[in-house]
Structure formats: structure tokens, C-alpha cells
Scaffold this active site. Structure first.
Site, PDB file in Angstrom:
ATOM      1  CB  THR A  98      -0.919   0.024   1.223  1.00  0.00           C
ATOM      2  OG1 THR A  98      -1.780  -1.108   1.176  1.00  0.00           O
ATOM      3  CG2 THR A  98      -1.771   1.293   1.236  1.00  0.00           C
ATOM      4  CE  LYS A 173      -5.237  -1.483   1.998  1.00  0.00           C
ATOM      5  NZ  LYS A 173      -3.915  -2.132   2.035  1.00  0.00           N
ATOM      6  CE  LYS A 241       2.345   2.296   4.607  1.00  0.00           C
ATOM      7  NZ  LYS A 241       1.775   1.398   3.561  1.00  0.00           N
TER       8      LYS A 241
END
Length: 301
Positions: A98, A173, A241
Site C-alpha cells: 500500500t 486501497k 502511513k
């Protein structure tokens, strides 16, 4: 497809079980990881070790990366010992980390200049999904190339959806992480409310996990919270993140996502207490602390 040699870079929490699925399915697998000991079990199963990301693609037809942070992905592909230093024409690169949609596009552009194809295919489902081979895979890239890679994706996941050109998988995502972030607040606050109301939390979950509130977080993360289990299937550090990437991309699109911004701040407070390596269900700890503070303030007033 079984005659293709697959290289896997990143054999940590997610990459290790994914590489095991490839080996079990009969593929020849090359591997690299920053910490070699995390690849020992794969070497024992027959995988071949390579010392650098540049060395691995020289002997691989398909290279899958499952790393960590955008800076790590950038270094892995563009660094002095990176993939593009050893890639051979005709190979296929698949980044399942990701990371930033903009980085996926940059990798794709560089890939085209050296005669290779690139697919961004981040996943959802956490360590449990990786171990069980039930990940949801969000795929971006050239449709014709993606179609040829579907036998590989079938090894990893039950839900495999093509989203569009390079970067589309990463954008999808981000939508996934935004949805999870909001859902987790509801799950945690629901448990806090139930606890304060004197309910049996296991009975509570039996009821609400079968109705309109049913979701992955209720099935997988809520029982862990009830049992005081904050071990990671997906860490707080990694979730922070992801939320940062989503906020950065939203700002670039001039979108205001206040719920997402709130959840990130709460997760930063979890990190500040030294729980960055805990599972993302540790959001409960931050919200529980706030709940107790609110109760004290109410009593004082």
C-alpha cells in the site's frame, strides 16, 4: 504460468505467507528481504535467496514487492541496488504494497521505458487474509497484462477486481482504508458504550455482528479488543502511513475528509504511547482514555 519464475521482495507479516502460497502452488520462487532471518522458513521450503533487489529480477520473470512505506518502495525500485538496475525486458512488476498512487504511476512510467510491465495491486484482509489466501486485491495497470497475471492473484485472494490504469489500485486501497478508519471508531465506541452500560461484550458482539452493523472489523478486530489482544495483523504504524497518504491525496484533489483527519490524530496518540507496533485495533485504547477523561470532566461539572 507455472513455468514462470516469480521473485518476491518483502517477506514480512504479509509477504511471507504469500510467498508460501506460491511455493505450495508449485511455482519456482526467488526471494529477498532486508532481514534474511525472516525468509528462513521460505528458504527451507525451496525458495532461492538473493542478496539485493537488483540481483533478484535478473533471474525472475515476475517480480512481486510487498514492502512497507513509500520511501522503502521508492528505494527498492529506483535505488542503487534497486529493481530497475537488474530488470530484464519482458518482465512483469507487481507492487502489492500500500503506497502512494503517484508513486505507482512513476514506477509504471519508468517500467515502460525499459520494456517491462507494471501492475499496482494493494490488498486488504491483513495477516489473516494473507495466511488463508483470502485477500481482496485491488488492481491497476494495463488490462491485458492484468488478465495474464490473474492465476498469480488467484493464489493470494478470493476477491480480485480490476480498477483501471496504473495508480487505480492504490486509489482503491485508499478508499478501503478511509472506510476502515471510520468503521473502527464506531466499533471501538460501541464496545466502550456496551462496557459502561454493563453489557456482556461477547453477547453484544453476537447480536450486532449479525445485523446491519456487520463488518470485517466486528468479526476480526472486536473480539481481539474484548480479549485484550492488541497483537498486529496490521500495525498502527502502517495504518498511520496509509491514513497520511489518503489525506495527502485528498488534499491534492481538494477534498475535505474531516473524519479521516480525526482518526489519524487519534492514531498518532496511540503511537505516542509507544503502541505503534500494536495492531490497528489499539485505536480502542485511545478512545477508552478519552472516554474516561470525559466521564471525569462530567463528574467535576
Amino acid at each position: 504460468m507455472k513455468n514462470k519464475i516469480i521473485g518476491v521482495i518483502g517477506t514480512g507479516l504479509m509477504g511471507n505467507p504469500m510467498a508460501k502460497h506460491l511455493l505450495t502452488a508449485g511455482y519456482t520462487v526467488n526471494i529477498h528481504n532486508r532481514t534474511k532471518s525472516k525468509a528462513d522458513s521460505l528458504i527451507g521450503m525451496g525458495a532461492t535467496w538473493f542478496d539485493t533487489p537488483a540481483a533478484l529480477p535478473q533471474k525472475s520473470d515476475i517480480i512481486i514487492t510487498m514492502i512497507g512505506f513509500p520511501k522503502d518502495v521508492d528505494e527498492c525500485y529506483f535505488g542503487v541496488d534497486g529493481i530497475f538496475q537488474g530488470i530484464k525486458p519482458g518482465a512483469v512488476l507487481i507492487d502489492m504494497t500500500t503506497t502512494k498512487p503517484s508513486l505507482a504511476i512513476r514506477i509504471s512510467e519508468q517500467a515502460s521505458t525499459v520494456g517491462v510491465d507494471f501492475i499496482d495491486a494493494p490488498v486488504s484482509g491483513g495477516e489473516v487474509g494473507a495466511i488463508n489466501g483470502t485477500l481482496s486485491i485491488m488492481i491497476g495497470g494495463e488490462k491485458e497484462v492484468v488478465d495474464t497475471m490473474m492465476p498469480i492473484f488467484e493464489v493470494f485472494g478470493k476477491n480480485r477486481v480490476y480498477q483501471g490504469p496504473a495508480g487505480s489500485g492504490q486509489h482503491t486501497k485508499m478508499c478501503n482504508q478511509i472506510t476502515i478508519a471510520g468503521t473502527l471508531i464506531g466499533v471501538c465506541e460501541g464496545l466502550i458504550y456496551g462496557l459502561k452500560a454493563g453489557l456482556d461484550l461477547n453477547n453484544l458482539l453476537q447480536s450486532i455482528s449479525k445485523g446491519a452493523a456487520e463488518c470485517w472489523s466486528l468479526h476480526i478486530l472486536a473480539p481481539k479488543i474484548v480479549n485484550g489482544d492488541y497483537s498486529p495483523g496490521f500495525t498502527v504504524d502502517n495504518f498511520v502511513k496509509d491514513l497520511g497518504i489518503a489525506l495527502e491525496e485528498a488534499e491534492a484533489m481538494k477534498l475535505s475528509l474531516p473524519g479521516l483527519a480525526l482518526v489519524k490524530q487519534l492514531y498518532l496518540s496511540v503511537q505516542a504511547t509507544g503502541n505503534g507496533s500494536s495492531g490497528n485495533q489499539a485505536l480502542y485504547l485511545a478512545l477508552e482514555k478519552l472516554s474516561n477523561l470525559d466521564q471525569k470532566l462530567t463528574l467535576v461539572n
